[in-house]
Design a protein around this motif. Structure first.
Motif, PDB file in Angstrom:
ATOM      1  N   UNK A 196      32.008   3.317  25.606  1.00 63.58           N
ATOM      2  CA  UNK A 196      31.941   3.560  27.048  1.00 63.58           C
ATOM      3  C   UNK A 196      30.539   4.065  27.371  1.00 63.58           C
ATOM      4  N   UNK A 197      29.950   3.508  28.419  1.00 67.05           N
ATOM      5  CA  UNK A 197      28.575   3.869  28.777  1.00 67.05           C
ATOM      6  C   UNK A 197      28.556   4.436  30.187  1.00 67.05           C
ATOM      7  N   UNK A 198      28.005   5.619  30.326  1.00 69.13           N
ATOM      8  CA  UNK A 198      27.919   6.237  31.659  1.00 69.13           C
ATOM      9  C   UNK A 198      26.932   5.473  32.544  1.00 69.13           C
ATOM     10  N   UNK A 199      27.062   5.611  33.868  1.00 66.45           N
ATOM     11  CA  UNK A 199      26.145   4.903  34.773  1.00 66.45           C
ATOM     12  C   UNK A 199      24.704   5.364  34.580  1.00 66.45           C
ATOM     13  N   UNK A 200      23.803   4.421  34.705  1.00 70.99           N
ATOM     14  CA  UNK A 200      22.375   4.709  34.554  1.00 70.99           C
ATOM     15  C   UNK A 200      21.662   4.202  35.800  1.00 70.99           C
ATOM     16  N   UNK A 201      20.831   5.021  36.424  1.00 73.64           N
ATOM     17  CA  UNK A 201      20.169   4.585  37.665  1.00 73.64           C
ATOM     18  C   UNK A 201      19.319   3.342  37.416  1.00 73.64           C
ATOM     19  N   UNK A 250      12.906   2.158  37.957  1.00 71.68           N
ATOM     20  CA  UNK A 250      12.004   2.306  36.808  1.00 71.68           C
ATOM     21  C   UNK A 250      12.534   1.538  35.604  1.00 71.68           C
ATOM     22  N   UNK A 251      12.510   2.187  34.438  1.00 72.18           N
ATOM     23  CA  UNK A 251      12.983   1.527  33.218  1.00 72.18           C
ATOM     24  C   UNK A 251      14.489   1.306  33.217  1.00 72.18           C
ATOM     25  N   UNK A 252      15.181   1.911  34.198  1.00 75.06           N
ATOM     26  CA  UNK A 252      16.629   1.693  34.315  1.00 75.06           C
ATOM     27  C   UNK A 252      16.956   0.221  34.526  1.00 75.06           C
ATOM     28  N   UNK A 253      16.070  -0.539  35.157  1.00 70.49           N
ATOM     29  CA  UNK A 253      16.318  -1.968  35.379  1.00 70.49           C
ATOM     30  C   UNK A 253      16.477  -2.695  34.043  1.00 70.49           C
ATOM     31  N   UNK A 254      15.568  -2.410  33.109  1.00 69.03           N
ATOM     32  CA  UNK A 254      15.640  -3.068  31.794  1.00 69.03           C
ATOM     33  C   UNK A 254      16.827  -2.547  30.981  1.00 69.03           C
ATOM     34  N   UNK A 255      17.073  -1.244  31.052  1.00 70.38           N
ATOM     35  CA  UNK A 255      18.203  -0.669  30.303  1.00 70.38           C
ATOM     36  C   UNK A 255      19.511  -1.295  30.792  1.00 70.38           C
ATOM     37  N   UNK A 256      19.692  -1.367  32.113  1.00 73.45           N
ATOM     38  CA  UNK A 256      20.933  -1.929  32.658  1.00 73.45           C
ATOM     39  C   UNK A 256      21.059  -3.420  32.360  1.00 73.45           C
ATOM     40  N   UNK A 278      15.597   7.463  27.503  1.00 72.56           N
ATOM     41  CA  UNK A 278      16.829   6.669  27.373  1.00 72.56           C
ATOM     42  C   UNK A 278      16.528   5.288  26.792  1.00 72.56           C
ATOM     43  N   UNK A 279      15.449   4.656  27.240  1.00 71.73           N
ATOM     44  CA  UNK A 279      15.081   3.338  26.709  1.00 71.73           C
ATOM     45  C   UNK A 279      14.793   3.438  25.216  1.00 71.73           C
ATOM     46  N   UNK A 280      14.061   4.472  24.839  1.00 70.61           N
ATOM     47  CA  UNK A 280      13.696   4.633  23.424  1.00 70.61           C
ATOM     48  C   UNK A 280      14.930   4.836  22.551  1.00 70.61           C
ATOM     49  N   UNK A 281      15.966   5.468  23.105  1.00 66.69           N
ATOM     50  CA  UNK A 281      17.174   5.761  22.321  1.00 66.69           C
ATOM     51  C   UNK A 281      18.219   4.656  22.362  1.00 66.69           C
ATOM     52  N   UNK A 282      18.093   3.721  23.315  1.00 67.55           N
ATOM     53  CA  UNK A 282      19.195   2.803  23.628  1.00 67.55           C
ATOM     54  C   UNK A 282      19.765   2.078  22.411  1.00 67.55           C
ATOM     55  N   UNK A 283      18.950   1.287  21.729  1.00 66.03           N
ATOM     56  CA  UNK A 283      19.499   0.443  20.655  1.00 66.03           C
ATOM     57  C   UNK A 283      19.912   1.272  19.440  1.00 66.03           C
ATOM     58  N   UNK A 284      19.150   2.324  19.135  1.00 65.40           N
ATOM     59  CA  UNK A 284      19.513   3.151  17.972  1.00 65.40           C
ATOM     60  C   UNK A 284      20.861   3.844  18.213  1.00 65.40           C
ATOM     61  N   UNK A 285      21.091   4.328  19.435  1.00 62.09           N
ATOM     62  CA  UNK A 285      22.356   5.014  19.720  1.00 62.09           C
ATOM     63  C   UNK A 285      23.524   4.031  19.785  1.00 62.09           C
ATOM     64  N   UNK A 331      31.943  -3.214  25.032  1.00 64.58           N
ATOM     65  CA  UNK A 331      31.183  -2.223  25.793  1.00 64.58           C
ATOM     66  C   UNK A 331      31.777  -2.122  27.196  1.00 64.58           C
ATOM     67  N   UNK A 332      32.051  -0.899  27.638  1.00 66.29           N
ATOM     68  CA  UNK A 332      32.542  -0.675  29.007  1.00 66.29           C
ATOM     69  C   UNK A 332      31.480   0.094  29.777  1.00 66.29           C
ATOM     70  N   UNK A 333      31.040  -0.487  30.895  1.00 68.74           N
ATOM     71  CA  UNK A 333      29.949   0.116  31.666  1.00 68.74           C
ATOM     72  C   UNK A 333      30.466   1.032  32.769  1.00 68.74           C
ATOM     73  N   UNK A 334      29.568   1.801  33.342  1.00 68.97           N
ATOM     74  CA  UNK A 334      29.834   2.683  34.489  1.00 68.97           C
ATOM     75  C   UNK A 334      30.983   3.646  34.213  1.00 68.97           C
TER      76      UNK A 334
END
Ligand code: TXA
Ligand code: MG
Length: 320
Positions: A295-300, A303-309, A275-282, A236-239
């Motif tokens: 490759x994963x685009x940056x995510x703010x 909010x729920x971005x903390x858990x996603x990141x 985004x959280x709901x889709x994360x693992x399925x995608x 996985x490549x972030x940002x």
């Protein structure tokens, strides 16, 4: 798909009754919660809890979350402090886990605490989870229903793919709502501490109990904190703001880089809940393309971005 799907059943009354029987006999049942699917066992039975570790291939030092029907049932097992009670009253039933001291007479396997003197406990809001707990008459110990280190399952088929015949029955309740695990809060004396960011955002919790502290040591007090975790097969490549030829893209928002082949977008509108709901399925769907890297685009990070990141950083961490 390498495993049989035969042990999946729609979560009707007969299936819930069958699942409750399996739990009472010490078997394993996968069931939907509002966060992710759990791999459940009778939390009072050492043998049943041990089989969770065995079937997941999970390191023994990971303690498990105990799922109960209501606050009263939780109070029979753990000792509440004031902020814990306020949090329970605000967020239960729901996606919040509280780590609290075990009561001496708690009818719980010592294995659920993995040697700690605390228990992680929550009251799930998913109706099927609730019915299963009530029908079994037991507190249910349940980690996410995936093999250790892998991504959490948000659909019954994910459970079957990851655990196959290692689970006696999978109750199918469709796609889970949040798609990301519960937020885990511990306490240092009375001060609430964020042990794992999750489906309930920090801000919402801080509105009830004020600022959350970060854990004093990063000892494995909450082993969801293992570095490499939630990992797909692909690296996985972030940002990412571009896509390399050997990559597939997990996009977020509108500015999807040109040249991405069939990107999957966590949320085209930039909605973190979606985004959280889709994360693992995608992540699973991209992994299944056989690409070497995601490759994963940056995510703010709000909010729920903390858990996603948090999940994405662990998915991207070097593998053991
Ligand atoms: O949403 C969820 O929380 C899902 C559903 C099935 O409820 N469960 C889940 O369980 O994610 P699991 O086992 O994958 O993660 C449990 C988290 C881990 O981070 C673990 O370290 C922490 O809770 N935990 C459990 N017991 C603990 C304890 N006594 N002290 C500190 N952390 C604990
Ligand atoms: Mg897990």
């Amino acid at each position: 798909m390498s495993t049989t799907l035969a042990n999946i059943r729609a979560g009707d009354a007969a299936a819930v009754a069958a699942a409750a029987d399996i739990l009472r006999e010490g078997g394993l049942v996968a069931f939907p919660t509002e966060t992710v699917y759990g791999l459940g066992a009778d939390a009072g039975s050492d043998r049943a809890v041990a089989s969770i570790f065995e079937k997941k291939g999970r390191p023994q030092f990971n303690p498990l979350i105990v799922h109960v029907a209501d606050l009263e049932a939780a109070e029979a097992l753990v000792v509440f402090n004031l902020p814990a009670r306020e949090l329970a009253e605000s967020f239960w039933p729901g996606a919040l886990t509280l780590v609290l001291p075990r009561k001496a007479d708690a009818q719980l396997s010592l294995l659920v605490s993995a040697g700690l003197d605390t228990v992680a406990i929550r009251v799930p809001s998913h109706p099927l989870a609730h019915r299963l707990i009530v029908a079994s008459g037991k507190p249910i110990a349940a980690p996410s229903a995936n093999a250790s280190g892998q991504m959490s399952p948000t659909r019954a088929a994910h459970v079957a793919q990851s655990l196959g015949d290692n689970v006696d029955l999978i109750l199918d309740g469709g796609a889970t709502g949040h798609g990301i695990e519960s937020t885990v809060i511990g306490f240092e004396t009375q001060q609430p501490v964020m042990l794992r960011p999750g489906a309930i955002a920090r801000d919402d919790i801080e509105r009830v109990v004020g600022s959350l502290a970060t854990p004093a040591s990063d000892a494995v007090s909450s082993p969801g904190q293992l570095q490499s975790h939630y990992a797909p097969r692909a690296t996985v490549r972030l940002y990412a703001r571009d896509v390399q030829p050997d990559e597939v893209l997990l996009a977020f928002g509108r500015d999807v880089p040109v040249g991405a082949r069939q990107p999957l977008n966590l949320s085209a509108t930039g909605d973190l809940k979606e985004a959280a709901a889709n994360l693992f399925a995608m992540l699973r769907e991209l992994d299944a393309t056989g690409a070497a890297r995601i490759a994963v685009m940056p995510i703010p990070d709000h909010g729920l971005g903390e858990a996603i990141n948090d999940r994405l950083r662990r998915a991207a961490a070097p593998r053991p």
